[in-house]
Design a protein around this motif. Structure first.
Motif, PDB file in Angstrom:
ATOM      1  N   SER A  17      20.588  15.367  -7.450  1.00  0.00           N
ATOM      2  CA  SER A  17      20.976  13.973  -7.220  1.00  0.00           C
ATOM      3  C   SER A  17      20.729  13.561  -5.775  1.00  0.00           C
ATOM      4  CB  SER A  17      22.449  13.760  -7.596  1.00  0.00           C
ATOM      5  OG  SER A  17      23.314  14.439  -6.708  1.00  0.00           O
ATOM      6  N   PHE A  18      21.008  14.446  -4.812  1.00  0.00           N
ATOM      7  CA  PHE A  18      20.775  14.118  -3.404  1.00  0.00           C
ATOM      8  C   PHE A  18      19.281  13.959  -3.106  1.00  0.00           C
ATOM      9  CE2 PHE A  18      25.063  16.116  -2.511  1.00  0.00           C
ATOM     10  CZ  PHE A  18      25.656  14.928  -2.120  1.00  0.00           C
ATOM     11  N   LEU A  19      18.447  14.806  -3.704  1.00  0.00           N
ATOM     12  CA  LEU A  19      17.001  14.684  -3.511  1.00  0.00           C
ATOM     13  C   LEU A  19      16.495  13.355  -4.061  1.00  0.00           C
ATOM     14  CD1 LEU A  19      15.830  18.298  -4.468  1.00  0.00           C
ATOM     15  CD2 LEU A  19      15.776  17.260  -2.191  1.00  0.00           C
ATOM     16  N   ILE A  20      16.996  12.979  -5.230  1.00  0.00           N
ATOM     17  CA  ILE A  20      16.575  11.709  -5.841  1.00  0.00           C
ATOM     18  C   ILE A  20      17.002  10.524  -4.978  1.00  0.00           C
ATOM     19  CG2 ILE A  20      16.929  10.189  -7.830  1.00  0.00           C
ATOM     20  CD1 ILE A  20      17.120  12.693  -9.562  1.00  0.00           C
ATOM     21  N   LEU A  21      18.232  10.564  -4.464  1.00  0.00           N
ATOM     22  CA  LEU A  21      18.720   9.465  -3.617  1.00  0.00           C
ATOM     23  C   LEU A  21      17.916   9.364  -2.324  1.00  0.00           C
ATOM     24  CD1 LEU A  21      22.569   9.952  -4.098  1.00  0.00           C
ATOM     25  CD2 LEU A  21      21.163   8.105  -5.020  1.00  0.00           C
ATOM     26  N   LEU A  22      17.544  10.512  -1.764  1.00  0.00           N
ATOM     27  CA  LEU A  22      16.750  10.513  -0.524  1.00  0.00           C
ATOM     28  C   LEU A  22      15.395   9.865  -0.750  1.00  0.00           C
ATOM     29  CD1 LEU A  22      16.521  11.467   2.425  1.00  0.00           C
ATOM     30  CD2 LEU A  22      15.599  13.628   1.574  1.00  0.00           C
ATOM     31  N   VAL A  23      14.723  10.239  -1.845  1.00  0.00           N
ATOM     32  CA  VAL A  23      13.418   9.663  -2.166  1.00  0.00           C
ATOM     33  C   VAL A  23      13.542   8.169  -2.461  1.00  0.00           C
ATOM     34  CG1 VAL A  23      11.574   9.654  -3.890  1.00  0.00           C
ATOM     35  CG2 VAL A  23      12.402  11.813  -2.962  1.00  0.00           C
TER      36      VAL A  23
ATOM     37  N   ALA B 170      20.315  15.764 -17.760  1.00  0.00           N
ATOM     38  CA  ALA B 170      20.033  14.897 -16.613  1.00  0.00           C
ATOM     39  C   ALA B 170      18.531  14.851 -16.347  1.00  0.00           C
ATOM     40  CB  ALA B 170      20.774  15.403 -15.383  1.00  0.00           C
ATOM     41  N   ALA B 171      17.859  15.992 -16.477  1.00  0.00           N
ATOM     42  CA  ALA B 171      16.407  16.042 -16.279  1.00  0.00           C
ATOM     43  C   ALA B 171      15.699  15.179 -17.318  1.00  0.00           C
ATOM     44  CB  ALA B 171      15.918  17.483 -16.353  1.00  0.00           C
TER      45      ALA B 171
ATOM     46  N   SER C 158      19.290   6.378 -11.025  1.00  0.00           N
ATOM     47  CA  SER C 158      19.204   7.687 -11.682  1.00  0.00           C
ATOM     48  C   SER C 158      19.929   8.743 -10.852  1.00  0.00           C
ATOM     49  CB  SER C 158      17.737   8.080 -11.856  1.00  0.00           C
ATOM     50  OG  SER C 158      17.616   9.405 -12.294  1.00  0.00           O
ATOM     51  N   GLY C 159      19.744   8.706  -9.533  1.00  0.00           N
ATOM     52  CA  GLY C 159      20.416   9.664  -8.650  1.00  0.00           C
ATOM     53  C   GLY C 159      21.929   9.528  -8.699  1.00  0.00           C
ATOM     54  N   ILE C 160      22.409   8.285  -8.720  1.00  0.00           N
ATOM     55  CA  ILE C 160      23.853   8.050  -8.796  1.00  0.00           C
ATOM     56  C   ILE C 160      24.422   8.579 -10.109  1.00  0.00           C
ATOM     57  CG2 ILE C 160      25.637   6.271  -8.984  1.00  0.00           C
ATOM     58  CD1 ILE C 160      24.688   6.632  -6.156  1.00  0.00           C
ATOM     59  N   ASP C 161      23.712   8.329 -11.223  1.00  0.00           N
ATOM     60  CA  ASP C 161      24.176   8.790 -12.538  1.00  0.00           C
ATOM     61  C   ASP C 161      24.247  10.318 -12.595  1.00  0.00           C
ATOM     62  OD1 ASP C 161      24.403   6.191 -13.397  1.00  0.00           O
ATOM     63  OD2 ASP C 161      22.460   6.156 -14.420  1.00  0.00           O
ATOM     64  N   ILE C 162      23.209  10.972 -12.072  1.00  0.00           N
ATOM     65  CA  ILE C 162      23.184  12.436 -12.086  1.00  0.00           C
ATOM     66  C   ILE C 162      24.278  12.987 -11.173  1.00  0.00           C
ATOM     67  CG2 ILE C 162      21.806  14.478 -11.495  1.00  0.00           C
ATOM     68  CD1 ILE C 162      19.334  12.857 -12.307  1.00  0.00           C
TER      69      ILE C 162
END
Length: 388
Positions: free
Chosen positions: A104-110, A166-167, A210-214
């Motif tokens: 989730s942190f990687l997705i939010l960063l991107v 989640a994936a 998506s990052g927040i949901d995960i």
């Protein structure tokens, strides 16, 4: 396709409760996802730079973050499969949730980085260069992501994995994002409006959501979320089917990772029954719950007097008093201690988890109502909050 790959790569694939089989499912899904995402990253970034499309580049970087997510999932399954040790006697199953948190942190960063680039593209737009190669890459990417979503969803459902579910959802979000990118590329043929930057912002917002949901899905089990209602109902129905068990209360279910759940509850039994007979049935229930639900269970026996007329009468009156205050309240562990001058009514009051009433105020209201029945009744009340 899913069944064929699973059968060829996972021995004993049907034994999904075994930690080593769960690990093999997770490893298979992670490796396939890494390969697919790696191919898409290379081609999307290549054609994104060739066409000057920030939307295609953002989509490519999103796939790059997906690779990091897949690696985190892979290591999460490997670590979660470690055998319990002296420092972690309940096992390492929560590593799978931690892996989801990293994802989730990687997705939010991107998402943040892509949003920033897209806004700059709106402020300082560049003309897009349409190529059929870029168009083909995006279309093929959509089909690959749909296949990945289906594969991860099926595997996640079979082994009940939060990370794989989640994936799967992340892959579906990527399909929406890539469709938006495809639209911006096609619109570049008919307009000079900075559609690319606008759609890049939309893509970034989708990725951010998506990052927040995960993040939420993985934090909840780490914090200790309420157990699934259907599972609890099935357990209650099964336990109460035994003739020695008259009621259940103080139910708690602890989650230390998929397949590593521990449960405790109190089972009410008739105090007039043979204690050895009741204890034998409780042992049977504990073994059956482990076999049927894969949950290690400890049951505490509470003897109750079902033959005493005064006890039964007062229990019903107290239950009516408590539920008059709030229909969601209930009582358990009710018993009487009789003395020469007064009678102690000892019981627990169970409140919903989110109830914020003052315990002292509640005890006072119940006591006053009971003493209106008989001033010689004294209350010893324990307030409990439900864990369901």
């Amino acid at each position: 396709m899913f069944d064929l790959i699973v059968k060829k790569t996972i021995p004993n694939y049907q034994d999904t409760q075994a930690p080593e089989i769960r690990e093999k499912y997770g490893t298979l899904c992670s490796v396939l996802s890494i390969i697919c995402n790696c191919v898409m990253v290379i081609f999307k970034l290549l054609f994104g730079f060739m066409t000057h499309s920030v939307a295609i580049q953002a989509d490519g970087f999103n796939n790059l973050s997906d690779m990091g997510s897949n690696l985190a999932t892979l290591f999460g399954f490997k670590l979660a499969g470690k055998h319990p040790d002296s420092d972690h006697p309940y096992g390492h199953g929560r590593y799978e949730y931690i892996a989801g948190l990293i994802i989730s942190f990687l997705i939010l960063l991107v998402a943040f980085s892509s949003f920033k680039e897209s806004v700059m593209k709106i402020i300082k737009p560049e003309a897009l260069l349409f190529t059929w190669g870029a168009l083909i890459v995006l279309v093929v990417s959509i089909f690959i992501k749909l296949w990945m979503a289906s594969f991860n969803r099926k595997a996640g459902k079979i082994i009940d994995s939060t990370s794989l579910k989640a994936a799967s959802q992340d892959s579906l979000n990527d399909v929406c994002a890539t469709l938006a990118t495809l639209v911006s590329l096609c619109l570049s043929l008919v307009t000079s409006f900075p559609v690319d930057g606008i759609i890049g912002v939309i893509v970034s917002i989708v990725v951010f959501k998506s990052g927040i949901d995960i993040f939420k899905d993985t934090v909840d089990p780490l914090l200790g979320k309420a157990p699934d209602k259907e599972l609890v109902n099935d357990i209650y129905e099964y336990v109460l089917s035994f003739d020695q068990v008259l009621g259940i209360h103080d139910f708690m279910l602890h989650d230390y990772g998929p397949g590593r759940q521990y449960m405790t509850f109190h089972a009410e039994v008739d105090c007039h029954e043979d204690i050895m007979t009741a204890h034998d049935q409780i042992d049977v229930i504990e073994r059956d719950l482990l076999e049927k639900f894969n949950i290690l269970t400890t049951i505490h026996m509470d003897p109750i007097d079902t033959m005493d007329e005064l006890t039964n009468q007062l229990k019903q009156e107290v239950q009516n008093i408590v539920q008059a205050l709030n229909p969601n309240y209930s009582i358990h562990d009710f018993r009487l201690v009789k003395g020469p001058t007064h009678i102690n009514l000892i019981f627990d009051v169970l409140l919903p988890a989110d109830d914020e009433i003052s315990h002292q105020e509640l005890k006072q209201k119940i006591t006053e109502a009971i003493q209106q029945i008989n001033s010689h009744y004294f209350c010893v009340i324990q307030i409990d909050h439900a864990f369901l």
